[in-house]
Write an enzyme that holds these catalytic residues in place. Structure first.
Site, PDB file in Angstrom:
ATOM      1  N   HIS A   1       1.454   5.515   6.881  1.00 20.43           N
ATOM      2  CA  HIS A   1       0.788   4.297   7.353  1.00 20.43           C
ATOM      3  C   HIS A   1       1.744   3.516   8.248  1.00 20.43           C
ATOM      4  CE1 HIS A   1      -2.862   3.707   4.527  1.00 20.43           C
ATOM      5  NE2 HIS A   1      -2.752   4.944   4.950  1.00 20.43           N
TER       6      HIS A   1
ATOM      7  N   TYR B   1      -4.796  -6.398   2.754  1.00 20.98           N
ATOM      8  CA  TYR B   1      -4.424  -7.474   1.831  1.00 20.98           C
ATOM      9  C   TYR B   1      -5.283  -8.675   2.205  1.00 20.98           C
ATOM     10  CZ  TYR B   1      -0.139  -4.931   0.465  1.00 20.98           C
ATOM     11  OH  TYR B   1       0.765  -4.015  -0.021  1.00 20.98           O
TER      12      TYR B   1
ATOM     13  N   PRO C   1       3.308  -6.791  -7.912  1.00 22.96           N
ATOM     14  CA  PRO C   1       3.038  -5.613  -7.081  1.00 22.96           C
ATOM     15  C   PRO C   1       2.674  -5.915  -5.624  1.00 22.96           C
ATOM     16  CG  PRO C   1       1.199  -6.042  -8.561  1.00 22.96           C
ATOM     17  CD  PRO C   1       2.280  -6.992  -8.943  1.00 22.96           C
TER      18      PRO C   1
ATOM     19  N   LYS D   1       6.997  -3.080  -4.039  1.00 29.96           N
ATOM     20  CA  LYS D   1       8.445  -2.861  -4.088  1.00 29.96           C
ATOM     21  C   LYS D   1       8.963  -2.217  -5.372  1.00 29.96           C
ATOM     22  CE  LYS D   1       9.730  -4.148  -0.108  1.00 29.96           C
ATOM     23  NZ  LYS D   1       9.098  -3.018   0.555  1.00 29.96           N
TER      24      LYS D   1
ATOM     25  N   TYR E   1       8.641  -4.953   4.363  1.00 29.43           N
ATOM     26  CA  TYR E   1       7.662  -4.016   3.789  1.00 29.43           C
ATOM     27  C   TYR E   1       8.138  -2.570   3.909  1.00 29.43           C
ATOM     28  CZ  TYR E   1       3.005  -2.646   2.189  1.00 29.43           C
ATOM     29  OH  TYR E   1       1.957  -2.140   1.454  1.00 29.43           O
TER      30      TYR E   1
HETATM   31  C1  PHB Z   1      -1.327   0.859  -4.520  1.00 27.72           C
HETATM   32  O1  PHB Z   1      -1.797   1.654  -3.696  1.00 27.72           O
HETATM   33  O2  PHB Z   1      -1.420   1.062  -5.744  1.00 27.72           O
HETATM   34  C2  PHB Z   1      -0.659  -0.382  -4.043  1.00 27.72           C
HETATM   35  C3  PHB Z   1      -0.498  -0.563  -2.687  1.00 27.72           C
HETATM   36  C4  PHB Z   1       0.126  -1.721  -2.223  1.00 27.72           C
HETATM   37  C5  PHB Z   1       0.566  -2.669  -3.115  1.00 27.72           C
HETATM   38  C6  PHB Z   1       0.416  -2.490  -4.477  1.00 27.72           C
HETATM   39  C7  PHB Z   1      -0.200  -1.331  -4.946  1.00 27.72           C
HETATM   40  O3  PHB Z   1       1.148  -3.805  -2.650  1.00 27.72           O
END
Ligand code: PHB
Length: 401
Positions: A72, A202, A293, A297, A385
């Protein structure tokens, strides 16, 4: 019994450490109180930083990741009726992330370690780490056949997660604890439906945060902000999809739904134990620190810890040089605090505070607009990130990719 490194915990940190040490001719024993089936079945995180993916490749674990993982080059931030793309390749010097589930990383690690004849012991009971300030700490555990084992080690690595026995084995006076809980949790699902997006979304919404992630061409991973004490029974499938559709709503875009086959509620916490070493016990991963989460990280910090630890233990145990082992905690904690700040910042920007007022909402929206319109602000998000500071693998003697 005797080994060089006793490793408590067969999660990603413990298994990867054992793999990296083996590549440098150092032997270890890995014990875990859970079963092998349990370890590879849990739905966990999904995003590997650029440097984490690179380390896994160079440790001989990249084949399936590079086939099935999805690179990604950015994320979307959604708020106030807009969905803005942040392009990491452009903003973070060509670096990207890899979407590949933690459970798959653990499967690959278990397979690699077992193929190499490693000493992995599952379903142990009454694990203890002892004599930590001596030159020969001892790892004790009972195997399912009822036999008690004492393993004399040169070093013990505590990779047994937040609830493990390693950290509590350190006297309270020797640790400083930093701890914060958040007034919300994530309800996470896995659904058998192709993702409705090419990259992670997000989303900030007045009803709460939502995240659209994925696990492959046929499986979507989605999260909803809920109350910390939320009961899964209050969330039948239709309620989950209705709420997801509301929070991701955008003209001309639709969220596809499908059968949900896994669901859980994850509390949110920031936690750091400092230092990450006591005598000859070294903590790594969730045993030493927890992040919420939102910044993706947790797994990456565990990978970074063991990269630093492996190099330090090779210097200590092969070359007799303690300098890197002495610097281990400080070296790790610099990255840990950066990720702790980034995760707190992303969490605060994107979640609806239950006690939040209009002022707070306007401040969050302003931060979101700034992050998606200023190149400087977008770069800050992007470089954190994809991983900051970039993982330095130069000190490990691993084959080039
Ligand atoms: C996930 O795909 O489980 C995931 C992706 C991004 C995040 C947290 C979890 O910030």
């Amino acid at each position: 019994m005797r080994t060089q490194v006793g490793i408590v915990g067969a999660g990603p940190a413990g298994l990867l450490l054992s793999q990296l040490l083996a590549l440098h001719g150092i032997d270890s024993v890995v014990v875990d109180d859970r079963s092998q089936e349990h370890i590879v079945a849990r739905a966990r995180a999904g995003v590997l930083e650029h440097g984490s993916a690179e380390l896994l490749r160079r440790a001989g674990l990249g084949a399936r990741m590079d086939r099935e993982g999805i690179v990604h080059g950015g994320i979307y931030l959604q708020y106030d009726g807009v969905r803005e793309h942040l392009d990491f390749r452009d903003l973070a010097g060509g670096r990207t992330v890899m979407v590949y589930a933690q459970t798959e990383v653990v499967k690959d690690l278990v397979a690699a370690r077992l193929a190499a004849g490693a000493n992995l012991v599952f379903e142990v009971r009454d694990t203890e780490v002892d004599e930590l300030t001596s030159d020969h700490p001892v790892l004790r555990y009972t195997t399912p056949d009822g036999v008690r084992h004492d393993v004399v080690c040169d070093v013990i690595a505590g990779c047994d997660g937040f609830h493990g026995v390693s950290r509590p084995s350190i006297p309270d006076r020797a640790l400083t604890i930093f701890d914060r809980t958040y007034p919300y949790a994530w309800l996470g699902i896995l659904a058998r439906v192709p993702p409705s997006t090419d990259e992670l979304i997000y989303a900030y919404h007045r009803d709460g945060f939502a995240l659209h992630s994925l696990r492959g061409p046929e499986v979507s991973r989605l999260y909803l902000q809920v109350a910390p004490d939320e009961q899964l029974s209050a969330w039948p499938d239709e309620r989950i999809w209705t709420e997801l559709r509301r929070r991701f709503a955008l003209p001309g875009w639709e969220l596809a739904d499908g059968p949900i086959f896994d669901r859980s509620v994850t509390p949110m916490r920031s936690f750091v134990a400092s230092p990450m070493r006591y005598g000859r016990l070294f903590l790594a991963g969730d045993a030493a620190h927890i992040v919420p989460p939102t910044g993706a990280k947790g797994l990456n910090l565990a990978v970074a810890d063991v990269a630093v630890l492996a190099e330090a233990l090779v210097a200590l145990l092969r070359d007799g040089n303690p300098d890197l082992a002495d610097a281990y905690s400080d070296n790790c904690l610099r990255r840990v605090w950066r990720a702790t700040h980034f995760s707190w910042w992303m969490t605060s920007m994107l979640h609806r505070a239950p006690d939040g007022d209009e002022m707070r909402e306007q401040l969050q929206l302003s931060q979101l607009r700034y992050t998606t319109s200023s190149r400087a602000a977008a770069t800050t998000l992007a470089e954190n990130y994809v991983g900051y500071p970039p993982l330095d693998l130069g000190g490990l003697d691993l084959p080039a990719d």
